[in-house]
Design an enzyme around this catalytic site. Structure first.
Site, PDB file in Angstrom:
ATOM      1  N   ILE A  66       0.758  -1.300  -0.052  1.00 24.94           N
ATOM      2  CA  ILE A  66      -0.008   0.001  -0.168  1.00 24.94           C
ATOM      3  C   ILE A  66       0.890   1.099  -0.027  1.00 24.94           C
ATOM      4  CG2 ILE A  66      -1.692   1.525   1.353  1.00 24.94           C
ATOM      5  CD1 ILE A  66      -2.933  -1.385   2.343  1.00 24.94           C
ATOM      6  N   ASP A  67       0.723   2.038  -1.099  1.00 22.36           N
ATOM      7  CA  ASP A  67       1.478   3.364  -1.010  1.00 22.36           C
ATOM      8  C   ASP A  67       0.702   4.352  -0.475  1.00 22.36           C
ATOM      9  OD1 ASP A  67      -0.594   4.190  -2.784  1.00 22.36           O
ATOM     10  OD2 ASP A  67       0.568   4.009  -4.459  1.00 22.36           O
ATOM     11  N   SER A  68       1.336   5.669  -0.194  1.00 26.42           N
ATOM     12  CA  SER A  68       0.722   6.651   0.834  1.00 26.42           C
ATOM     13  C   SER A  68      -0.643   7.210   0.063  1.00 26.42           C
ATOM     14  CB  SER A  68       1.628   8.007   0.492  1.00 26.42           C
ATOM     15  OG  SER A  68       1.844   8.531  -0.480  1.00 26.42           O
TER      16      SER A  68
ATOM     17  N   THR B   4      -2.978   5.360  -1.515  1.00 22.36           N
ATOM     18  CA  THR B   4      -3.812   4.423  -1.217  1.00 22.36           C
ATOM     19  C   THR B   4      -4.282   4.219   0.355  1.00 22.36           C
ATOM     20  OG1 THR B   4      -3.033   3.032  -3.152  1.00 22.36           O
ATOM     21  CG2 THR B   4      -4.462   1.804  -1.351  1.00 22.36           C
TER      22      THR B   4
END
Length: 90
Positions: free
Chosen positions: A37-39, A41
């Site tokens: 999970i990126d920032s 998301t």
């Protein structure tokens, strides 16, 4: 709210927002390393969790979540605390 309800609800949020399979989610799962999970998301996950659980997660708080367990502990504390009432205007 019971812990298993929180876990199920948060897994539902992660599945809906980030496409994470329930079987891949554990309290020790890292949002970035294990779940990918990126920032951006994560911001979407936070908004969905706020809606799902009826809580407000300030940026300073959720930015410190590194694992699913961190988020669950925060949600557990937030959902057992009395609801916040804004002060009256004078």
């Amino acid at each position: 709210m019971a812990r298993d309800e929180l876990e199920d609800g948060f897994a539902e949020v992660l599945g809906t927002v980030a496409g994470i399979d329930r079987a891949d989610i554990a309290p020790e799962s890292s949002f970035t390393e294990d779940l990918g999970i990126d920032s951006l998301t994560m911001a979407e996950v936070v908004v969905a969790a706020e809606d799902r659980f009826g809580v407000l997660l300030p940026d300073d708080d959720w930015a410190r979540f590194t694992t699913v367990g961190d988020a669950l502990r925060y949600l557990e504390q937030s959902t057992t605390a009395p609801p916040w009432t804004p002060p009256r205007a004078r």
